[in-house]
Write an enzyme that holds these catalytic residues in place. Structure first.
Site, PDB file in Angstrom:
ATOM      1  N   LYS A 194      -3.514  10.490  13.141  1.00 41.05           N
ATOM      2  CA  LYS A 194      -2.391   9.820  13.790  1.00 41.05           C
ATOM      3  C   LYS A 194      -2.706   8.354  14.074  1.00 41.05           C
ATOM      4  CE  LYS A 194      -0.169  13.765  15.997  1.00 41.05           C
ATOM      5  NZ  LYS A 194       0.377  14.256  17.272  1.00 41.05           N
ATOM      6  N   TRP A 230       7.166 -13.796   7.119  1.00 40.30           N
ATOM      7  CA  TRP A 230       8.323 -14.445   7.728  1.00 40.30           C
ATOM      8  C   TRP A 230       7.941 -15.790   8.349  1.00 40.30           C
ATOM      9  CZ3 TRP A 230      13.590 -13.640   8.153  1.00 40.30           C
ATOM     10  CH2 TRP A 230      14.082 -12.561   7.416  1.00 40.30           C
ATOM     11  N   GLU A 264       6.249   3.189   8.062  1.00 39.96           N
ATOM     12  CA  GLU A 264       6.697   3.937   9.246  1.00 39.96           C
ATOM     13  C   GLU A 264       7.099   5.364   8.864  1.00 39.96           C
ATOM     14  OE1 GLU A 264       6.940   4.868  12.864  1.00 39.96           O
ATOM     15  OE2 GLU A 264       6.746   2.711  12.550  1.00 39.96           O
ATOM     16  N   GLN A 296      14.514   3.438  14.028  1.00 41.24           N
ATOM     17  CA  GLN A 296      15.801   2.849  14.425  1.00 41.24           C
ATOM     18  C   GLN A 296      15.669   1.340  14.587  1.00 41.24           C
ATOM     19  OE1 GLN A 296      16.508   5.024  18.017  1.00 41.24           O
ATOM     20  NE2 GLN A 296      17.194   6.870  16.959  1.00 41.24           N
ATOM     21  N   GLU A 330      13.847   8.890  15.733  1.00 44.91           N
ATOM     22  CA  GLU A 330      12.633   8.061  15.766  1.00 44.91           C
ATOM     23  C   GLU A 330      12.971   6.636  16.182  1.00 44.91           C
ATOM     24  OE1 GLU A 330       9.404   8.896  15.342  1.00 44.91           O
ATOM     25  OE2 GLU A 330      10.078  10.978  15.207  1.00 44.91           O
ATOM     26  N   ILE A 338       5.540 -17.845   7.402  1.00 44.54           N
ATOM     27  CA  ILE A 338       5.360 -18.802   6.306  1.00 44.54           C
ATOM     28  C   ILE A 338       6.709 -19.254   5.765  1.00 44.54           C
ATOM     29  CG2 ILE A 338       4.535 -19.026   3.916  1.00 44.54           C
ATOM     30  CD1 ILE A 338       2.151 -17.209   4.798  1.00 44.54           C
TER      31      ILE A 338
END
Length: 119
Positions: free
Chosen positions: A88, A106, A63, A26, A22, A108
């Site tokens: 999906k 991130w 994910e 990764q 996937e 902030i």
């Protein structure tokens, strides 16, 4: 105890399979590996460091669930069905929302680091 060992083995098998096949997973593993040291310099406290790493782990979790939804849908039918497409698409939307949350957290943290305190 055997149940816990079995659950760990199943989880390790899923991790290896996702890591091997996937691309999104990764990339998120690479992102996590980069976030661990970068987050240390960006964070202004242990709490904010935990949040920076935690939000990446949250992204990986979503994910994994999205991949599970897709795999289950593909196992049910390879033909087009509007309900399967919706499933999906919803999984994909969940990943997108989590990316936005992670990006905001991130951003902030970086701004707080630059200005020297909470914004």
């Amino acid at each position: 105890m055997l149940r816990l060992i079995g659950a760990f083995r199943n989880s390790a098998r899923a991790f290896r399979r996702l890591l091997g096949s996937e691309a999104a997973f990764q990339q998120e593993v690479v992102l996590l590996l980069a976030a661990i040291p970068v987050g240390w310099f960006v964070a202004t406290s242990w709490r904010s460091y935990a949040l920076l790493i935690g939000v990446i782990l949250l992204l990986m979790l979503v994910e994994v669930l999205n991949t599970a939804i897709e795999a289950a849908c593909d196992a049910v039918s390879s033909e087009f069905h509007p309900e399967i497409q919706l499933s999906k698409d919803c999984g994909s939307l969940a990943v997108l929302i989590t990316i936005l949350i992670a990006g905001a957290v991130w951003a902030i943290a970086v701004i707080e680091r630059i200005v020297g305190g909470p914004i």
